[in-house]
Design a protein around this motif. Structure first.
Motif, PDB file in Angstrom:
ATOM      1  N   ILE A  67     -22.906  37.403 -81.644  1.00 32.86           N
ATOM      2  CA  ILE A  67     -23.342  36.965 -80.316  1.00 32.86           C
ATOM      3  C   ILE A  67     -24.182  38.039 -79.644  1.00 32.86           C
ATOM      4  O   ILE A  67     -25.180  37.747 -78.975  1.00 32.86           O
ATOM      5  CB  ILE A  67     -22.134  36.593 -79.433  1.00 32.86           C
ATOM      6  N   GLU A  68     -23.818  39.295 -79.843  1.00 35.83           N
ATOM      7  CA  GLU A  68     -24.601  40.379 -79.250  1.00 35.83           C
ATOM      8  C   GLU A  68     -26.009  40.425 -79.840  1.00 35.83           C
ATOM      9  O   GLU A  68     -26.973  40.743 -79.143  1.00 35.83           O
ATOM     10  CB  GLU A  68     -23.886  41.712 -79.450  1.00 35.83           C
ATOM     11  N   ILE A  69     -26.138  40.097 -81.122  1.00 30.61           N
ATOM     12  CA  ILE A  69     -27.461  40.035 -81.739  1.00 30.61           C
ATOM     13  C   ILE A  69     -28.274  38.904 -81.115  1.00 30.61           C
ATOM     14  O   ILE A  69     -29.459  39.064 -80.788  1.00 30.61           O
ATOM     15  CB  ILE A  69     -27.355  39.859 -83.264  1.00 30.61           C
ATOM     16  N   MET A  70     -27.645  37.746 -80.933  1.00 28.10           N
ATOM     17  CA  MET A  70     -28.341  36.619 -80.312  1.00 28.10           C
ATOM     18  C   MET A  70     -28.818  36.974 -78.909  1.00 28.10           C
ATOM     19  O   MET A  70     -29.971  36.709 -78.543  1.00 28.10           O
ATOM     20  CB  MET A  70     -27.426  35.392 -80.255  1.00 28.10           C
ATOM     21  N   VAL A  71     -27.925  37.560 -78.123  1.00 29.82           N
ATOM     22  CA  VAL A  71     -28.279  37.896 -76.733  1.00 29.82           C
ATOM     23  C   VAL A  71     -29.368  38.963 -76.713  1.00 29.82           C
ATOM     24  O   VAL A  71     -30.312  38.894 -75.908  1.00 29.82           O
ATOM     25  CB  VAL A  71     -27.037  38.346 -75.951  1.00 29.82           C
ATOM     26  N   TRP A  72     -29.266  39.947 -77.609  1.00 32.56           N
ATOM     27  CA  TRP A  72     -30.310  40.972 -77.678  1.00 32.56           C
ATOM     28  C   TRP A  72     -31.667  40.327 -77.947  1.00 32.56           C
ATOM     29  O   TRP A  72     -32.655  40.611 -77.268  1.00 32.56           O
ATOM     30  CB  TRP A  72     -30.016  41.988 -78.780  1.00 32.56           C
ATOM     31  N   ALA A  73     -31.721  39.459 -78.959  1.00 35.73           N
ATOM     32  CA  ALA A  73     -32.995  38.837 -79.334  1.00 35.73           C
ATOM     33  C   ALA A  73     -33.562  38.014 -78.185  1.00 35.73           C
ATOM     34  O   ALA A  73     -34.759  38.114 -77.861  1.00 35.73           O
ATOM     35  CB  ALA A  73     -32.794  37.958 -80.566  1.00 35.73           C
ATOM     36  N   LEU A  74     -32.710  37.215 -77.551  1.00 36.48           N
ATOM     37  CA  LEU A  74     -33.181  36.334 -76.482  1.00 36.48           C
ATOM     38  C   LEU A  74     -33.510  37.103 -75.210  1.00 36.48           C
ATOM     39  O   LEU A  74     -34.283  36.624 -74.375  1.00 36.48           O
ATOM     40  CB  LEU A  74     -32.140  35.246 -76.210  1.00 36.48           C
ATOM     41  N   ASN A 101     -14.495  29.223 -78.450  1.00 39.03           N
ATOM     42  CA  ASN A 101     -14.782  28.695 -79.786  1.00 39.03           C
ATOM     43  C   ASN A 101     -14.300  29.658 -80.860  1.00 39.03           C
ATOM     44  O   ASN A 101     -13.630  29.269 -81.820  1.00 39.03           O
ATOM     45  CB  ASN A 101     -16.291  28.475 -79.932  1.00 39.03           C
ATOM     46  N   ASP A 102     -14.637  30.929 -80.691  1.00 36.86           N
ATOM     47  CA  ASP A 102     -14.358  31.918 -81.733  1.00 36.86           C
ATOM     48  C   ASP A 102     -12.863  32.171 -81.897  1.00 36.86           C
ATOM     49  O   ASP A 102     -12.405  32.509 -82.990  1.00 36.86           O
ATOM     50  CB  ASP A 102     -15.074  33.226 -81.419  1.00 36.86           C
ATOM     51  N   ILE A 103     -12.120  32.014 -80.830  1.00 36.24           N
ATOM     52  CA  ILE A 103     -10.678  32.273 -80.891  1.00 36.24           C
ATOM     53  C   ILE A 103      -9.905  31.001 -81.253  1.00 36.24           C
ATOM     54  O   ILE A 103      -9.122  30.964 -82.200  1.00 36.24           O
ATOM     55  CB  ILE A 103     -10.167  32.844 -79.559  1.00 36.24           C
ATOM     56  N   THR A 104     -10.149  29.943 -80.489  1.00 36.81           N
ATOM     57  CA  THR A 104      -9.351  28.722 -80.634  1.00 36.81           C
ATOM     58  C   THR A 104      -9.834  27.852 -81.793  1.00 36.81           C
ATOM     59  O   THR A 104      -9.064  27.526 -82.702  1.00 36.81           O
ATOM     60  CB  THR A 104      -9.396  27.909 -79.333  1.00 36.81           C
ATOM     61  N   PHE A 105     -11.111  27.490 -81.757  1.00 35.97           N
ATOM     62  CA  PHE A 105     -11.617  26.545 -82.751  1.00 35.97           C
ATOM     63  C   PHE A 105     -11.751  27.166 -84.130  1.00 35.97           C
ATOM     64  O   PHE A 105     -11.339  26.573 -85.132  1.00 35.97           O
ATOM     65  CB  PHE A 105     -12.961  25.977 -82.294  1.00 35.97           C
ATOM     66  N   VAL A 106     -12.319  28.364 -84.217  1.00 33.17           N
ATOM     67  CA  VAL A 106     -12.544  28.981 -85.525  1.00 33.17           C
ATOM     68  C   VAL A 106     -11.215  29.238 -86.230  1.00 33.17           C
ATOM     69  O   VAL A 106     -11.089  29.036 -87.441  1.00 33.17           O
ATOM     70  CB  VAL A 106     -13.367  30.272 -85.388  1.00 33.17           C
ATOM     71  N   LEU A 134     -12.610  20.158 -79.868  1.00 28.99           N
ATOM     72  CA  LEU A 134     -13.849  19.392 -79.978  1.00 28.99           C
ATOM     73  C   LEU A 134     -13.964  18.305 -78.917  1.00 28.99           C
ATOM     74  O   LEU A 134     -15.071  17.876 -78.578  1.00 28.99           O
ATOM     75  CB  LEU A 134     -13.960  18.763 -81.365  1.00 28.99           C
ATOM     76  N   ARG A 135     -12.833  17.859 -78.377  1.00 33.32           N
ATOM     77  CA  ARG A 135     -12.897  16.822 -77.345  1.00 33.32           C
ATOM     78  C   ARG A 135     -13.658  17.307 -76.117  1.00 33.32           C
ATOM     79  O   ARG A 135     -14.360  16.525 -75.460  1.00 33.32           O
ATOM     80  CB  ARG A 135     -11.488  16.371 -76.963  1.00 33.32           C
ATOM     81  N   GLU A 136     -13.525  18.580 -75.789  1.00 39.06           N
ATOM     82  CA  GLU A 136     -14.289  19.113 -74.654  1.00 39.06           C
ATOM     83  C   GLU A 136     -15.780  19.075 -74.953  1.00 39.06           C
ATOM     84  O   GLU A 136     -16.589  18.717 -74.091  1.00 39.06           O
ATOM     85  CB  GLU A 136     -13.874  20.549 -74.329  1.00 39.06           C
ATOM     86  N   LEU A 160     -23.003  25.907 -83.515  1.00 38.53           N
ATOM     87  CA  LEU A 160     -23.547  25.020 -84.540  1.00 38.53           C
ATOM     88  C   LEU A 160     -23.033  25.328 -85.949  1.00 38.53           C
ATOM     89  O   LEU A 160     -22.603  24.406 -86.666  1.00 38.53           O
ATOM     90  CB  LEU A 160     -25.078  25.085 -84.501  1.00 38.53           C
ATOM     91  N   PRO A 161     -23.041  26.587 -86.409  1.00 35.71           N
ATOM     92  CA  PRO A 161     -22.586  26.850 -87.789  1.00 35.71           C
ATOM     93  C   PRO A 161     -21.146  26.438 -88.038  1.00 35.71           C
ATOM     94  O   PRO A 161     -20.785  26.057 -89.163  1.00 35.71           O
ATOM     95  CB  PRO A 161     -22.768  28.364 -87.928  1.00 35.71           C
ATOM     96  N   PHE A 162     -20.311  26.491 -86.997  1.00 35.07           N
ATOM     97  CA  PHE A 162     -18.892  26.162 -87.172  1.00 35.07           C
ATOM     98  C   PHE A 162     -18.668  24.648 -87.121  1.00 35.07           C
ATOM     99  O   PHE A 162     -17.826  24.121 -87.853  1.00 35.07           O
ATOM    100  CB  PHE A 162     -18.060  26.886 -86.119  1.00 35.07           C
ATOM    101  N   ILE A 163     -19.425  23.960 -86.270  1.00 36.78           N
ATOM    102  CA  ILE A 163     -19.351  22.495 -86.271  1.00 36.78           C
ATOM    103  C   ILE A 163     -19.843  21.965 -87.619  1.00 36.78           C
ATOM    104  O   ILE A 163     -19.287  21.014 -88.174  1.00 36.78           O
ATOM    105  CB  ILE A 163     -20.201  21.907 -85.132  1.00 36.78           C
ATOM    106  N   ARG A 164     -20.860  22.598 -88.147  1.00 30.78           N
ATOM    107  CA  ARG A 164     -21.358  22.220 -89.479  1.00 30.78           C
ATOM    108  C   ARG A 164     -20.249  22.363 -90.521  1.00 30.78           C
ATOM    109  O   ARG A 164     -20.051  21.459 -91.350  1.00 30.78           O
ATOM    110  CB  ARG A 164     -22.557  23.090 -89.847  1.00 30.78           C
ATOM    111  N   GLN A 165     -19.529  23.479 -90.498  1.00 28.58           N
ATOM    112  CA  GLN A 165     -18.431  23.664 -91.445  1.00 28.58           C
ATOM    113  C   GLN A 165     -17.368  22.578 -91.273  1.00 28.58           C
ATOM    114  O   GLN A 165     -16.877  22.014 -92.259  1.00 28.58           O
ATOM    115  CB  GLN A 165     -17.797  25.041 -91.247  1.00 28.58           C
TER     116      GLN A 165
END
Length: 215
Positions: A67-74, A101-106, A134-136, A160-165
């Motif tokens: 996430i830090e990489i994403m925020v840095w790039a954007l 997402n990273d704690i609960t869903f993953v 996912l209901r939320e 997106l990558p986790f929903i894909r999985q």
């Protein structure tokens, strides 16, 4: 300044995040797809934990959280306004949702994938745990095309990558699951050329490899 170096792995969802962020920010990096069974010393010397993605900005300056990489790039460039800069309250809300997402869903997703792989009796229970979260997302997508609003945001590409999985664990069940908006959202991403570009495979990097520019 030299071109930043991104250590990556195509099928890793966290590395996929970094690729998507860099592509949407229109940044250029040297991409090094690595073999996780033979991790290069060049990566381990700057990030001893040995996981991808790792972004080396210059000697001694690294970012090794997706996430830090994403925020840095954007933060460098955000032509699609994925950070919703028109509303300063949005980014903290996005980061909170991504952390959830990273704690609960993953965590639930990992159990679901393992249960499916080994045909455990608790597969349905693990899937139900995923569905609670996912209901939320489904509810949000029932109101607008993307998770935070009418246009894509950081959150869409971060999860997106986790929903894909999740969608690939039991494709037959997923096809009729009570998540029609989520399915439509995922198909839209699959049809996006940026996603296809993020998923391109490259030869594994070695010290003798020619540089691969990505972005």
């Amino acid at each position: 300044m030299t071109t930043p170096i991104l250590y990556s792995l195509r099928q890793c969802p966290y590395a996929m995040r970094a690729r998507l962020g860099i592509l949407h920010a229109q940044q250029v990096v040297e991409l090094r797809d690595i073999d996780m069974n033979n991790k290069p010393q060049e990566m381990l010397s700057i990030s001893p934990k040995g996981t991808v993605p790792v972004l080396e900005l210059n000697k001694g300056s690294i970012i090794d959280e997706s996430i830090e990489i994403m925020v840095w790039a954007l933060t460098q460039s955000d032509p699609s306004n994925l950070l919703y800069s028109h509303d300063q309250n949005q980014l903290p809300m996005m980061l909170e949702l991504i952390e959830n997402n990273d704690i609960t869903f993953v965590g639930a997703l990992q159990k679901y994938r393992a249960a499916s792989r080994y045909h455990d009796d608790n597969e349905t229970e693990c899937r139900d745990m995923c569905c609670e979260w996912l209901r939320e997302i489904e509810q949000r997508l029932s109101q607008h095309a993307y998770i935070m609003g009418k246009t894509p945001s950081l959150v869409d590409y971060a999860i997106l990558p986790f929903i894909r999985q999740f969608s690939r664990v039991d494709k037959k069940w997923y096809a009729q699951a009570p998540f029609p908006y989520l399915r439509g959202w995922l198909v839209n991403h699959y049809n996006d050329p940026t996603f296809s570009k993020a998923m391109v495979g490259y030869p594994k990097w070695s010290i003798n490899s020619d540089p691969v520019l990505f972005g």
